[in-house]
Write an enzyme that holds these catalytic residues in place. Sequence first.
Site, mmCIF file in Angstrom:
data_model
loop_
_atom_site.group_PDB
_atom_site.id
_atom_site.type_symbol
_atom_site.label_atom_id
_atom_site.label_comp_id
_atom_site.label_asym_id
_atom_site.label_seq_id
_atom_site.Cartn_x
_atom_site.Cartn_y
_atom_site.Cartn_z
ATOM 1 N N HIS A 159 0.831 -1.203 0.000
ATOM 2 C CA HIS A 159 0.000 0.000 0.000
ATOM 3 C C HIS A 159 0.866 1.254 0.000
ATOM 4 O O HIS A 159 0.443 2.305 -0.450
ATOM 5 C CB HIS A 159 -0.963 -0.012 1.189
ATOM 6 C CG HIS A 159 -2.094 -0.987 1.007
ATOM 7 N ND1 HIS A 159 -3.186 -0.715 0.221
ATOM 8 C CD2 HIS A 159 -2.273 -2.247 1.474
ATOM 9 C CE1 HIS A 159 -4.011 -1.756 0.225
ATOM 10 N NE2 HIS A 159 -3.479 -2.710 0.986
ATOM 11 N N ASP A 166 -7.359 -2.411 -1.676
ATOM 12 C CA ASP A 166 -8.267 -3.357 -1.032
ATOM 13 C C ASP A 166 -9.678 -2.992 -1.470
ATOM 14 O O ASP A 166 -10.082 -1.833 -1.353
ATOM 15 C CB ASP A 166 -8.173 -3.261 0.499
ATOM 16 C CG ASP A 166 -6.812 -3.660 1.023
ATOM 17 O OD1 ASP A 166 -6.104 -4.430 0.347
ATOM 18 O OD2 ASP A 166 -6.449 -3.197 2.131
ATOM 19 N N GLU A 214 -5.704 -13.132 0.584
ATOM 20 C CA GLU A 214 -6.407 -11.846 0.659
ATOM 21 C C GLU A 214 -7.120 -11.602 -0.663
ATOM 22 O O GLU A 214 -6.604 -10.882 -1.519
ATOM 23 C CB GLU A 214 -5.426 -10.703 0.962
ATOM 24 C CG GLU A 214 -4.821 -10.755 2.351
ATOM 25 C CD GLU A 214 -4.138 -9.439 2.735
ATOM 26 O OE1 GLU A 214 -4.140 -8.494 1.917
ATOM 27 O OE2 GLU A 214 -3.616 -9.360 3.859
ATOM 28 N N HIS A 217 -7.286 -7.942 -1.936
ATOM 29 C CA HIS A 217 -6.085 -7.115 -2.156
ATOM 30 C C HIS A 217 -5.552 -7.318 -3.583
ATOM 31 O O HIS A 217 -5.042 -8.382 -3.919
ATOM 32 C CB HIS A 217 -5.011 -7.478 -1.120
ATOM 33 C CG HIS A 217 -3.721 -6.714 -1.258
ATOM 34 N ND1 HIS A 217 -3.287 -5.764 -0.337
ATOM 35 C CD2 HIS A 217 -2.753 -6.753 -2.199
ATOM 36 C CE1 HIS A 217 -2.124 -5.277 -0.707
ATOM 37 N NE2 HIS A 217 -1.768 -5.862 -1.850
HETATM 38 ZN ZN ZN Z 1 -4.288 -4.606 1.092
#
Ligand code: ZN
Length: 251
Positions: A159, A166, A214, A217
């Site tokens: 990030h 996200d 994730e 993500h």
């Molecule tokens: Zn993330």
Amino acid sequence: MRTQKNPLWITAVLSAATLLTVTGCASAETSQPKTSSATKTATATPTPTFDKTAHSIDDPSSIWVVSNKLRPLNPIDFRPANLSMPVGVENEFNHPLSEPAARAVEQIVAAAAAEGVSMHIISGFRDYGLQQGLYNKYVARDGQTAADTYSARPGHSEHQTGLAIDFDDHGNCYLNACFAETAAGKWLSANAAKFGFINRYPAGTESITGFQFEPWHYRYVGPELAAEMQRTGVNTLEQFFGLPNAPTYAN
Ligand SMILES: [Zn+2]
């Protein structure tokens, strides 16, 4: 005449057979490349070439930068120079993104919406200080070992490059593995590559990427690399670029 020729012919065949039996492997090895290269020249289409050095994997401003637990951003407090706010996209914390990712997310969210799939940004660019605050909060709550499985230490977060996003869909799977089963999660999985995004932490790759699955993500790497990873079936940047697995921090 025939009675003299036949024994000679048989002898020749037998000798050849014996020779093949003895040197079978060697002759197969030496003759095969000739055959296959001849076949390739005649029929095969050219293998597509992909230049794995087209962009840097070390420069934190590169769309191919590989950031993980063993590869801190350099400098550690790196801040992208080309931050830009995506337009027309719901953005929970109004996080900007690096320029190419900001434009790509506008396209991907619009394309999903056109197919009736709604999604928005939870997180985009987070600077070093913000990541430090988040990480410290998680360590205090769950302990460092647990926190390290889901939250990057400052200087190690994608990030911080401005290239990671996200996503959420206002459902019940906010930053949860079940996001993979939602319409938004499935749409992203099927279509992200066309827009230059990859799911950076796929299921079953925790020992390589260092992070649990994730499905929310996504990381902007550009359409060329995303397509090549899809074509080759290599789903982590670590494996694609031949980098060491990064399950844990060096210290
Ligand atoms: Zn993330």
